[in-house]
Enzyme design. Structure first.
Site, PDB file in Angstrom:
ATOM      1  N   CYS A 139      40.793  72.436   6.472  1.00  0.00           N
ATOM      2  CA  CYS A 139      39.689  73.386   6.400  1.00  0.00           C
ATOM      3  C   CYS A 139      40.173  74.704   6.996  1.00  0.00           C
ATOM      4  O   CYS A 139      40.593  74.743   8.158  1.00  0.00           O
ATOM      5  CB  CYS A 139      38.487  72.863   7.182  1.00  0.00           C
ATOM      6  SG  CYS A 139      37.175  74.073   7.264  1.00  0.00           S
ATOM      7  N   GLY A 253      39.489  74.142  -8.427  1.00  0.00           N
ATOM      8  CA  GLY A 253      39.160  74.884  -9.638  1.00  0.00           C
ATOM      9  C   GLY A 253      39.132  74.076 -10.909  1.00  0.00           C
ATOM     10  O   GLY A 253      39.305  74.626 -11.998  1.00  0.00           O
TER      11      GLY A 253
HETATM   12  C1  LIG Z   1      30.771  74.757   0.399  1.00  0.00           C
HETATM   13  C2  LIG Z   1      32.047  73.987   0.522  1.00  0.00           C
HETATM   14  C3  LIG Z   1      32.195  73.021   1.503  1.00  0.00           C
HETATM   15  C4  LIG Z   1      33.370  72.306   1.645  1.00  0.00           C
HETATM   16  N1  LIG Z   1      33.486  71.358   2.602  1.00  0.00           N
HETATM   17  C5  LIG Z   1      34.618  70.608   2.715  1.00  0.00           C
HETATM   18  C6  LIG Z   1      34.747  69.573   3.663  1.00  0.00           C
HETATM   19  O1  LIG Z   1      33.832  69.324   4.441  1.00  0.00           O
HETATM   20  N2  LIG Z   1      35.896  68.890   3.713  1.00  0.00           N
HETATM   21  C7  LIG Z   1      36.937  69.111   2.868  1.00  0.00           C
HETATM   22  O2  LIG Z   1      37.939  68.424   2.929  1.00  0.00           O
HETATM   23  N3  LIG Z   1      36.849  70.078   1.930  1.00  0.00           N
HETATM   24  C8  LIG Z   1      35.722  70.838   1.841  1.00  0.00           C
HETATM   25  N4  LIG Z   1      35.631  71.825   0.881  1.00  0.00           N
HETATM   26  C9  LIG Z   1      36.767  72.016  -0.029  1.00  0.00           C
HETATM   27  C10 LIG Z   1      36.585  71.226  -1.320  1.00  0.00           C
HETATM   28  O3  LIG Z   1      36.564  69.850  -1.105  1.00  0.00           O
HETATM   29  C11 LIG Z   1      37.710  71.548  -2.293  1.00  0.00           C
HETATM   30  O4  LIG Z   1      38.942  71.200  -1.707  1.00  0.00           O
HETATM   31  C12 LIG Z   1      37.748  73.010  -2.674  1.00  0.00           C
HETATM   32  O5  LIG Z   1      36.448  73.495  -2.872  1.00  0.00           O
HETATM   33  C13 LIG Z   1      38.567  73.263  -3.940  1.00  0.00           C
HETATM   34  O6  LIG Z   1      38.017  72.594  -5.033  1.00  0.00           O
HETATM   35  P1  LIG Z   1      37.072  73.335  -6.111  1.00  0.00           P
HETATM   36  O7  LIG Z   1      37.803  74.572  -6.502  1.00  0.00           O
HETATM   37  O8  LIG Z   1      36.897  72.367  -7.219  1.00  0.00           O
HETATM   38  O9  LIG Z   1      35.807  73.650  -5.421  1.00  0.00           O
HETATM   39  C14 LIG Z   1      34.454  72.560   0.762  1.00  0.00           C
HETATM   40  C15 LIG Z   1      34.310  73.533  -0.215  1.00  0.00           C
HETATM   41  C16 LIG Z   1      33.134  74.254  -0.358  1.00  0.00           C
HETATM   42  C17 LIG Z   1      33.020  75.307  -1.403  1.00  0.00           C
END
Ligand SMILES: Cc1cc2nc3c(=O)[nH]c(=O)nc-3n(C[C@H](O)[C@H](O)[C@H](O)COP(=O)(O)O)c2cc1C
Ligand SMILES: Cc1cc2nc3c(=O)[nH]c(=O)nc-3n(C[C@H](O)[C@H](O)[C@H](O)COP(=O)(O)OP(=O)(O)OC[C@H]3O[C@@H](n4cnc5c(N)ncnc54)[C@H](O)[C@@H]3O)c2cc1C
Ligand SMILES: Cc1cc2nc3c(=O)[nH]c(=O)nc-3n(C[C@H](O)[C@H](O)[C@H](O)COP(=O)(O)OP(=O)(O)OC[C@H]3O[C@@H](n4cnc5c(N)ncnc54)[C@H](O)[C@@H]3O)c2cc1C
Ligand SMILES: Cc1cc2nc3c(=O)[nH]c(=O)nc-3n(C[C@H](O)[C@H](O)[C@H](O)COP(=O)(O)O)c2cc1C
Ligand code: FES
Ligand code: FES
Lengths: 314, 275, 314, 275
Positions: A139, A253
């Protein structure tokens, strides 16, 4: 089993099911951590909608309220910037939340600031109906948690070893673009006993409102997710999978079945959907799974596993 | 100006209406918000302070919209204290909307506090559809009552009746809005009840509605972070209030075991409503 | 001076001119390195189109042919992935190319794999009509050059010291998202004597064609530029500028005047335009400069310098 | 399928036409390419080998286009050796197009080798506009000559004349295409000459054209990396052939001091044309 669930199971099983690190998923689509990740009722709904696996919000030993809003907002490019601050109900409340889980393939995401925090969390979850753990070491916007841990190879090693000695369930390490090379951290994780790697988390980013001249996020700096980071995700999966041969779960993404296939060709055995849910809703699981299915059929393949890492040979 | 509703749009407070000592309406220019549907809300950015969900209030100026703020805690007080010319950000409008049955003949609206905001937008539609409308406005006291004039004005072209109830009896009927509702649903034949306000009030409205076989449309409030269906902080059962709601019907409401009982706090833990 | 040039000068001077690290630019828009950066004729045209400054393609001691095509391609999100392989005519040919330069504000970008390569390059350019140097320590896809250098703090320090002892012209260090924290590398650069920092370069990325199942770039892995990386660029500029107080030039996905202003609020004294040129053409310089001008006027400001870093106070 | 022309689109070679022993035409389905303008080119991806700029050839099937490849060095040979059913990628079409003056009465086209490709697309337009057209096709020998039939077919509805010249005299007139041009521009009153082919041939065409006060439209070739105006590898003077060109007129051509003299190699260094 719920009728509809059963139908989904049967329908997808042969072609679409994937296995990695001892996990068996009916299809390669998983819910990414932090998206809709705190409610058993919602997990049930996601499973009905076709999710192959579900990763919970990252859970810490104590509840966290997180940052004040704005904690997340959208960019034109189908991307989000967020700094939720790892808000979560804490291990105790969340273990009660999912205590009733029967057949939803839940993976509990855990976060902590030292190896000592993990055993007591594992103790709360290990007896429940869950598939395994994902450890969030990436994170990018919470001090002394997530990325600050993930950027410290010794800490990564210590945490994994501690967890491994407290559970027999598979553990997946979630890595991201921090200030240690993603392949290097994956290597450390693999050597310490991780069963799989999820790549990638959000990338440290920010936005400033030009009218007020102020940073938008309450925490100023957050993490970029969504379409923008896809090529970085594909690259990370490709490099980790090709160089280390450890099972990888792709994330970052993924909005279409084409994106999912691209990650799988890069080496991902499964993919996680996050930001797409905000733009396309829960039906993304169905659309993407159907698209993968058609692609596999068109290419004359017998199993989704066959395309995993195919791009490595070129 | 981005047309994508998800981008934060800069807006300027161009007019401030003091509804009561603790409630103000801010009017601002924003084409997108001006087209909000009844029941929809904005995420309102108070720079460097907070972002809060707020129902979209009506403005009579074309291309304008408004928000009506009750001064409460940290964020809403900072917002309440903003002045003419100050900048805010908005994104949205988000959520579904009140559904109006075309067959509907007689509508009952029950609201309290800023829950009246979505009901005001609704009266405009009911007025256009020429549906006979009764509005019950509940308030603690005369001083805290607002939107009586607006309700009458917005319903000018249809048969209507605006009833005020105050808990201390300083204006209108003494008692709760739901007391009034109990009485009039027995006297009159309503087909649908629309409600928004404190959840415990809405819970009562729903109970009375169900007992009287009315169609029910209730706009719920839950703690919201994203407003776009990704964080689940607003969930009630398996429903996301920001995306599947805010408006739910009697069928949905009667299966929501947490409705009127529990909500989730900022960390996502379930807590009881303070009674 | 060319008539049209003179007009542009006068028109923009008071409100729009910026100075940083001893550079005086008539407006804050610069050409980013690697875009149209090899021809004096094209530089003249860019200057006529309104560019405030021009950074050349990164020049190495010997000519480099670069990778085979595809070396660059476009994504849906107004972004590119490229692995040109630092193709450039080499210091000798390029110094001849720009020997005739009169009044175009050229900054020569240099790249090398050891500190020893820089003095002889500096020697070729130092007598020419140029403003200074940008040192590319952040190309993410060429072995032993760029990022591999930029990820090595000792090397960064050695290179800067060597260059500083060979020229009196300002030197700008270009940093990126590598495997050492961008603020840390900027700190090393500052301590070694860098006059300014450019942030950021492209981010390591890749794309795979799902029909052929093959990586698209000939080099497989390249760098992501364009809209996708903007929030990462803004964050980097903000962190470097706020923490180190060194002049920063912002780069990464600047497509509109709003983007340029956002970077300046984050702490950039000037901005570089790259990918936008592919999508909007050379007129991007005019459009963006005009937009900044109107913004400054609307906000009642007297100079573009006034908005630099304004977001730091919140 | 992306509609953005910049994305690489997957295409399948559905038909292969052998024009000469070293020239083949590949026909493929691609709506976007089928609408290319004369003078425009595609960036053709030969997976894991190369990406090359290629003019867009005409296909008579709706929604189809083609490329005509001369087997030459590394990339073009790999492309030439592709088979039916093989996958390629294309992006584009890029660049400007031949401009046809509406007043034009009599057009002269001078082309050699694969430079004929953009001229073929052009004949279709000239045919539609009913402009009297003379085409001079230059080749080394009869064996290397192609597109004679196509030129005649595409110009079926207008007055036309297709002249072949071969260097060895094995077919048509003996000599260079420019020799033929020198002769006929004196006999006939052309208004515009359109040319594409080896640069030294085009240089001659331009010289003859200027001497005879003709309007000139020449489609240039330069080493191309991006095709979208960001790398400058294709620049001639301050013009980007991929974006400002490929087609330039007599005014532009006469100020291009490097035209017919120098080009830039892959590193960006200027080198002389081998004469
Ligand atoms: C609002 C939000 C909260 C997230 N919370 C976590 C989390 O608690 N733990 C984690 O490992 N990743 C967290 N992520 C990251 C996502 O799991 C993911 O790795 C990241 O959004 C990229 O994927 P995406 O582009 O499909 O969204 C969070 C992302 C967003 C946008
Ligand atoms: C759909 C919707 C529409 C709303 N419309 C209006 C309106 O038109 N006018 C109006 O005055 N208020 C409205 N609210 C309530 C408003 O969002 C705030 O909850 C309220 O103003 C209190 O904020 P605070 O910062 O003062 O509270 P705090 O002092 O921070 O906290 C007190 C309580 O306020 C609530 N709250 C705080 N932040 C949020 C949040 N992000 N989302 C939801 N609840 C929150 C929580 O229950 C919290 O326990 C609406 C809420 C929702 C969900
Ligand atoms: C606008 C344009 C349209 C073209 N249309 C056609 C066509 O319709 N049919 C056809 O057969 N050829 C066409 N070409 C030429 C083609 O792109 C190649 O240059 C040629 O096929 C030789 O490639 P190679 O890989 O065999 O060359 P190599 O063996 O790699 O190199 C030989 C020479 O080919 C040229 N070349 C190589 N790569 C490129 C490149 N990326 N861009 C430009 N020139 C290059 C260079 O001059 C180089 O010195 C066109 C070129 C341009 C610029
Ligand atoms: C095709 C291409 C070539 C580039 N070449 C260089 C280079 O030689 N030196 C350098 O420092 N940066 C180079 N860059 C990076 C850009 O200068 C810039 O940092 C990056 O593209 C981000 O800016 P943008 O999003 O505005 O394009 C190149 C980028 C691209 C797309
Ligand atoms: S507020 Fe985030 S899902 Fe509803
Ligand atoms: S090929 Fe890159 S600018 Fe023309």
């Amino acid at each position: 089993m719920h009728r509809r669930l059963k139908r989904i199971h049967e329908q997808y099983n042969d072609l679409l099911s994937v296995s990695l690190a001892g996990l068996q998923l009916r299809n390669p689509t998983m819910l990414a951590s932090g998206f809709l990740g705190i409610s058993q009722d919602v997990f049930n709904r996601l499973y009905r909608m076709g999710a192959g696996g579900i990763v919970s919000k990252s859970i810490s030993i104590e509840p966290i309220e997180g940052y004040r809003n704005p904690t997340v907002f959208s960019l034109e490019e189908s991307s989000y910037i967020n700094a939720v601050g790892l808000a979560n109900p804490g291990a105790e409340a969340f273990s009660r939340e999912i205590a009733s889980n029967r057949n939803v393939p839940i993976i509990v995401s855990l976060v902590g600031s030292s190896d000592n925090e993990f055993p007591s969390m594992i103790k709360k979850f290990d007896g429940l109906n869950i598939l395994g753990y994902e450890i969030n070491l990436s994170c990018p916007h919470v001090a002394k948690m997530g990325m600050e841990v993930g950027d410290d190879p010794e800490m990564v090693c210590a945490i994994i070893k501690k967890i491994k000695s407290n559970t027999h369930k598979p553990i997946i390490i979630k890595v991201g673009i921090g200030s240690v090379d993603v392949v290097k951290i994956a290597q450390v994780a693999k050597d310490a006993g991780a069963d799989a790697i999820t790549a990638i988390n959000t990338i440290r980013a920010m936005a400033i409102d030009i009218e007020t001249m102020m940073p938008i996020l309450n925490n100023r700096i957050g993490g970029l997710s969504g379409k923008s980071i896809k090529p970085v995700g594909v690259r990370s999966v490709y490099e980790i999978s090709k160089n280390l041969g450890i099972p990888v779960i792709g994330c970052g993404g993924i909005f279409t079945w084409e994106d999912a296939v691209e990650f799988m060709l890069a080496g991902a055995s499964a993919v996680q959907l996050g930001s797409v849910i905000g733009y396309k809703g829960l039906s993304a699981f169905t659309t993407i799974t159907k698209g993968i299915k058609k692609y596999l059929e068109r290419k004359g393949l017998k199993s989704a596993m066959e395309i995993v890492g195919l791009a490595h040979k070129y | 100006m981005p047309t994508n509703i998800d981008r934060i749009r800069s807006i300027v407070i161009e007019q401030i209406i003091e509804e009561t000592p603790t409630v103000k309406t801010f009017v601002f220019k924003d084409e997108i918000s001006s087209k909000a549907k009844p029941g929809q809300f904005l995420m309102v950015w108070i720079p460097r302070v907070e972002e809060l969900p707020m129902s979209v209030m009506v403005s009579d100026k074309k291309g304008y919209a408004a928000i009506t703020i009750r001064k409460h805690g940290f964020g809403s007080t900072a917002l309440f204290n903003k002045r003419l010319g100050d900048l805010l950000g908005v994104r949205g409008p988000y959520g579904n909307q009140f559904k109006i049955d075309k067959e509907s003949k007689k509508a009952l609206l029950v609201g309290g506090g800023t829950g009246l905001v979505p009901l005001m937008r609704l009266t405009i539609t009911l007025n256009q559809l020429n549906i006979d409308t009764t509005v019950i406005i509940g308030a603690k006291s005369k001083e805290e009552m607002f939107f009586e004039k607006q309700a009458n004005d917005f319903l000018d072209k249809t048969k209507h009746n605006v009833i005020i109830s105050t808990e201390d009896g300083t204006y209108g009927v003494r008692g709760y809005a739901t007391d009034v509702m109990s009485i009039i649903v027995n006297k009159d034949k309503f087909d649908t009840v629309y409600t928004c306000g404190p959840e415990l009030m809405m819970k009562k409205v729903v109970d009375i509605g169900l007992a009287n076989s009315l169609s029910i449309q209730a706009s719920l409030e839950r703690y919201m972070k994203c407003g776009v269906g990704i964080c689940a902080s607003c969930c009630i059962g398996d429903q996301l209030v920001c995306k599947d709601g805010t408006v739910f019907n009697e069928k949905q409401l009667s299966t929501m075991i947490d409705f009127g009982r529990m909500y989730r706090d900022k960390s996502g833990r379930k807590v009881n409503f303070h009674m």
